[in-house]
Design a protein around this motif. Structure first.
Motif, PDB file in Angstrom:
ATOM      1  N   GLY A  15       0.781  -1.221   0.000  1.00 21.63           N
ATOM      2  CA  GLY A  15       0.000   0.000   0.000  1.00 21.63           C
ATOM      3  C   GLY A  15       0.814   1.272   0.000  1.00 21.63           C
ATOM      4  O   GLY A  15       0.411   2.283   0.592  1.00 21.63           O
ATOM      5  N   GLY A  16       1.936   1.239  -0.666  1.00 23.65           N
ATOM      6  CA  GLY A  16       2.769   2.434  -0.771  1.00 23.65           C
ATOM      7  C   GLY A  16       3.748   2.632   0.362  1.00 23.65           C
ATOM      8  O   GLY A  16       4.428   3.655   0.414  1.00 23.65           O
ATOM      9  N   LEU A  17       3.840   1.656   1.272  1.00 25.67           N
ATOM     10  CA  LEU A  17       4.766   1.755   2.400  1.00 25.67           C
ATOM     11  C   LEU A  17       5.820   0.659   2.321  1.00 25.67           C
ATOM     12  O   LEU A  17       5.522  -0.481   1.959  1.00 25.67           O
ATOM     13  CB  LEU A  17       4.018   1.628   3.729  1.00 25.67           C
ATOM     14  N   LEU A  18       7.054   1.019   2.696  1.00 21.58           N
ATOM     15  CA  LEU A  18       8.134   0.044   2.786  1.00 21.58           C
ATOM     16  C   LEU A  18       8.658  -0.003   4.217  1.00 21.58           C
ATOM     17  O   LEU A  18       8.897   1.057   4.817  1.00 21.58           O
ATOM     18  CB  LEU A  18       9.286   0.417   1.851  1.00 21.58           C
ATOM     19  N   PRO A  19       8.832  -1.214   4.798  1.00 21.95           N
ATOM     20  CA  PRO A  19       9.495  -1.303   6.100  1.00 21.95           C
ATOM     21  C   PRO A  19      10.917  -0.759   5.990  1.00 21.95           C
ATOM     22  O   PRO A  19      11.607  -1.017   5.006  1.00 21.95           O
ATOM     23  CB  PRO A  19       9.498  -2.795   6.416  1.00 21.95           C
ATOM     24  N   ALA A  20      11.335  -0.015   7.003  1.00 29.11           N
ATOM     25  CA  ALA A  20      12.687   0.555   7.030  1.00 29.11           C
ATOM     26  C   ALA A  20      13.359   0.160   8.339  1.00 29.11           C
ATOM     27  O   ALA A  20      12.962   0.621   9.413  1.00 29.11           O
ATOM     28  CB  ALA A  20      12.632   2.068   6.879  1.00 29.11           C
ATOM     29  N   ILE A  21      14.340  -0.716   8.234  1.00 30.12           N
ATOM     30  CA  ILE A  21      15.110  -1.151   9.407  1.00 30.12           C
ATOM     31  C   ILE A  21      16.246  -0.157   9.606  1.00 30.12           C
ATOM     32  O   ILE A  21      17.021   0.094   8.683  1.00 30.12           O
ATOM     33  CB  ILE A  21      15.679  -2.562   9.191  1.00 30.12           C
ATOM     34  N   VAL A  22      16.337   0.406  10.807  1.00 26.36           N
ATOM     35  CA  VAL A  22      17.379   1.398  11.089  1.00 26.36           C
ATOM     36  C   VAL A  22      18.468   0.762  11.953  1.00 26.36           C
ATOM     37  O   VAL A  22      18.184   0.173  12.993  1.00 26.36           O
ATOM     38  CB  VAL A  22      16.802   2.637  11.792  1.00 26.36           C
ATOM     39  N   GLN A  23      19.698   0.915  11.500  1.00 27.84           N
ATOM     40  CA  GLN A  23      20.858   0.338  12.167  1.00 27.84           C
ATOM     41  C   GLN A  23      21.866   1.436  12.471  1.00 27.84           C
ATOM     42  O   GLN A  23      22.070   2.343  11.661  1.00 27.84           O
ATOM     43  CB  GLN A  23      21.489  -0.724  11.255  1.00 27.84           C
ATOM     44  N   ASP A  24      22.469   1.372  13.662  1.00 25.71           N
ATOM     45  CA  ASP A  24      23.525   2.315  14.017  1.00 25.71           C
ATOM     46  C   ASP A  24      24.726   2.046  13.109  1.00 25.71           C
ATOM     47  O   ASP A  24      25.270   0.940  13.098  1.00 25.71           O
ATOM     48  CB  ASP A  24      23.910   2.130  15.487  1.00 25.71           C
ATOM     49  N   ALA A  25      25.144   3.042  12.359  1.00 27.24           N
ATOM     50  CA  ALA A  25      26.233   2.856  11.398  1.00 27.24           C
ATOM     51  C   ALA A  25      27.565   2.572  12.076  1.00 27.24           C
ATOM     52  O   ALA A  25      28.449   1.961  11.468  1.00 27.24           O
ATOM     53  CB  ALA A  25      26.353   4.093  10.517  1.00 27.24           C
ATOM     54  N   ALA A  26      27.707   2.989  13.336  1.00 27.68           N
ATOM     55  CA  ALA A  26      28.995   2.826  14.011  1.00 27.68           C
ATOM     56  C   ALA A  26      29.150   1.462  14.664  1.00 27.68           C
ATOM     57  O   ALA A  26      30.197   0.823  14.546  1.00 27.68           O
ATOM     58  CB  ALA A  26      29.178   3.923  15.061  1.00 27.68           C
ATOM     59  N   ASN A  27      28.115   0.995  15.355  1.00 30.92           N
ATOM     60  CA  ASN A  27      28.269  -0.247  16.120  1.00 30.92           C
ATOM     61  C   ASN A  27      27.344  -1.374  15.675  1.00 30.92           C
ATOM     62  O   ASN A  27      27.288  -2.420  16.301  1.00 30.92           O
ATOM     63  CB  ASN A  27      28.090   0.014  17.618  1.00 30.92           C
ATOM     64  N   ARG A  28      26.580  -1.148  14.600  1.00 35.67           N
ATOM     65  CA  ARG A  28      25.738  -2.166  13.958  1.00 35.67           C
ATOM     66  C   ARG A  28      24.526  -2.580  14.788  1.00 35.67           C
ATOM     67  O   ARG A  28      23.823  -3.523  14.422  1.00 35.67           O
ATOM     68  CB  ARG A  28      26.545  -3.417  13.592  1.00 35.67           C
ATOM     69  N   ARG A  29      24.230  -1.888  15.872  1.00 37.13           N
ATOM     70  CA  ARG A  29      23.041  -2.204  16.652  1.00 37.13           C
ATOM     71  C   ARG A  29      21.778  -1.854  15.853  1.00 37.13           C
ATOM     72  O   ARG A  29      21.682  -0.769  15.273  1.00 37.13           O
ATOM     73  CB  ARG A  29      23.042  -1.414  17.966  1.00 37.13           C
ATOM     74  N   VAL A  30      20.802  -2.769  15.801  1.00 39.23           N
ATOM     75  CA  VAL A  30      19.514  -2.455  15.192  1.00 39.23           C
ATOM     76  C   VAL A  30      18.764  -1.522  16.144  1.00 39.23           C
ATOM     77  O   VAL A  30      18.595  -1.835  17.329  1.00 39.23           O
ATOM     78  CB  VAL A  30      18.694  -3.724  14.919  1.00 39.23           C
ATOM     79  N   LEU A  31      18.334  -0.371  15.636  1.00 41.38           N
ATOM     80  CA  LEU A  31      17.733   0.651  16.486  1.00 41.38           C
ATOM     81  C   LEU A  31      16.214   0.608  16.497  1.00 41.38           C
ATOM     82  O   LEU A  31      15.587   0.722  17.550  1.00 41.38           O
ATOM     83  CB  LEU A  31      18.201   2.039  16.038  1.00 41.38           C
ATOM     84  N   MET A  32      15.607   0.452  15.335  1.00 46.11           N
ATOM     85  CA  MET A  32      14.151   0.506  15.268  1.00 46.11           C
ATOM     86  C   MET A  32      13.671   0.030  13.903  1.00 46.11           C
ATOM     87  O   MET A  32      14.464  -0.168  12.984  1.00 46.11           O
ATOM     88  CB  MET A  32      13.643   1.924  15.517  1.00 46.11           C
ATOM     89  N   LEU A  33      12.359  -0.133  13.812  1.00 42.93           N
ATOM     90  CA  LEU A  33      11.696  -0.402  12.544  1.00 42.93           C
ATOM     91  C   LEU A  33      10.643   0.672  12.324  1.00 42.93           C
ATOM     92  O   LEU A  33       9.837   0.957  13.214  1.00 42.93           O
ATOM     93  CB  LEU A  33      11.025  -1.777  12.557  1.00 42.93           C
ATOM     94  N   GLY A  34      10.659   1.273  11.159  1.00 45.68           N
ATOM     95  CA  GLY A  34       9.638   2.241  10.793  1.00 45.68           C
ATOM     96  C   GLY A  34       9.149   1.955   9.391  1.00 45.68           C
ATOM     97  O   GLY A  34       9.529   0.946   8.777  1.00 45.68           O
ATOM     98  N   TYR A  35       8.315   2.843   8.864  1.00 43.79           N
ATOM     99  CA  TYR A  35       7.792   2.679   7.513  1.00 43.79           C
ATOM    100  C   TYR A  35       7.986   3.977   6.739  1.00 43.79           C
ATOM    101  O   TYR A  35       7.818   5.065   7.284  1.00 43.79           O
ATOM    102  CB  TYR A  35       6.309   2.301   7.532  1.00 43.79           C
ATOM    103  N   MET A  36       8.341   3.837   5.494  1.00 48.50           N
ATOM    104  CA  MET A  36       8.524   4.993   4.627  1.00 48.50           C
ATOM    105  C   MET A  36       7.606   4.893   3.421  1.00 48.50           C
ATOM    106  O   MET A  36       7.498   3.819   2.814  1.00 48.50           O
ATOM    107  CB  MET A  36       9.969   5.093   4.135  1.00 48.50           C
ATOM    108  N   ASP A  37       6.967   6.008   3.082  1.00 49.49           N
ATOM    109  CA  ASP A  37       6.345   6.116   1.774  1.00 49.49           C
ATOM    110  C   ASP A  37       7.305   6.900   0.883  1.00 49.49           C
ATOM    111  O   ASP A  37       8.417   7.240   1.307  1.00 49.49           O
ATOM    112  CB  ASP A  37       4.957   6.755   1.859  1.00 49.49           C
ATOM    113  N   ARG A  38       6.899   7.179  -0.340  1.00 49.34           N
ATOM    114  CA  ARG A  38       7.803   7.859  -1.272  1.00 49.34           C
ATOM    115  C   ARG A  38       8.208   9.230  -0.734  1.00 49.34           C
ATOM    116  O   ARG A  38       9.375   9.632  -0.828  1.00 49.34           O
ATOM    117  CB  ARG A  38       7.096   7.999  -2.631  1.00 49.34           C
ATOM    118  N   ALA A  39       7.268   9.951  -0.119  1.00 49.05           N
ATOM    119  CA  ALA A  39       7.570  11.285   0.399  1.00 49.05           C
ATOM    120  C   ALA A  39       8.549  11.219   1.571  1.00 49.05           C
ATOM    121  O   ALA A  39       9.437  12.068   1.701  1.00 49.05           O
ATOM    122  CB  ALA A  39       6.282  11.993   0.829  1.00 49.05           C
TER     123      ALA A  39
END
Length: 204
Positions: A15-39
């Motif tokens: 439905g126009g949304l993509l899951p977005a997994i956020v990871q700390d770039a420095a220590n590789r810890r997974v921080l959260m899951l959110g959703y992104m639309d095109r905007a």
């Protein structure tokens, strides 16, 4: 991410949304899951601050817009099916609304990278009474001397003591080597980059 790559994402699957997994770039810890639309994706790429589509608010939501605990974008890529995003970011503050670094309390972390970040902070702030501060104030030569001492003690423990003693000395060596690298403006990521380049060369 190029306009062509953005266009190729599988927006229609959810439905126009993509899951977005956020990871700390420095220590590789997974921080959260959110959703992104095109905007939200466009806003993230344009501002460098990770932005989501809030399903509860039904609007764009920049992480940290009220708390100030923003996520600064480092990199972003899609998975093999083009329907999930991996966002690498630098967190400025806690990510979780419960005041934790991650929304997943048990998320694994690269502890050497976390230690490196802590040592870098100590080098910058020089808190009074800190052993690390005393090391930095002693200068590179003194820190190098400590690394040499810890290296000898580690080698001796390997041939004359038990595993716990060896591990303890190895931990001391790793800590002091972290401080030495930071005293030269370097970190473990720089060491890893050298190891990776050597591995790539050996694999050819």
């Amino acid at each position: 991410m190029s306009p062509e790559q953005i266009q190729a994402l599988a927006w229609e699957k959810q439905g126009g949304l993509l899951p977005a997994i956020v990871q700390d770039a420095a220590n590789r810890r997974v921080l959260m899951l959110g959703y992104m639309d095109r905007a939200a994706l466009d806003a993230t790429l344009a501002t460098g601050r990770v932005t989501f589509f809030s399903r509860s608010k039904q609007r764009l939501w920049m992480k940290g817009e009220t708390s100030g605990d923003i996520l600064e974008l480092v990199s972003l890529e899609a998975d093999c099916d083009s329907d999930t995003l991996l966002v690498q970011a630098t967190p400025r503050g806690n990510t979780c609304h419960l005041g934790r670094k991650s929304c997943f309390p048990g998320a694994p972390v690269d502890f050497l990278a976390e230690l490196d970040a802590l040592v870098a902070t100590r080098e910058r702030l020089r808190p009074e009474g800190s052993y690390t501060t005393r090391l930095f104030e002693g200068g590179v030569r003194r820190i190098a001397q400590k690394v040499g001492e810890e290296g000898v003690e580690t080698a001796l423990a390997a041939v004359a003591e038990d595993d716990n003693a060896l591990l303890g000395e190895a931990a001391d060596l790793a800590f002091h080597l972290t401080v030495l690298l930071r005293s030269r403006g370097l970190g473990w990521n720089d060491v890893v980059a050298i190891l990776q380049s050597r591995h790539a060369a050996a694999s050819r």
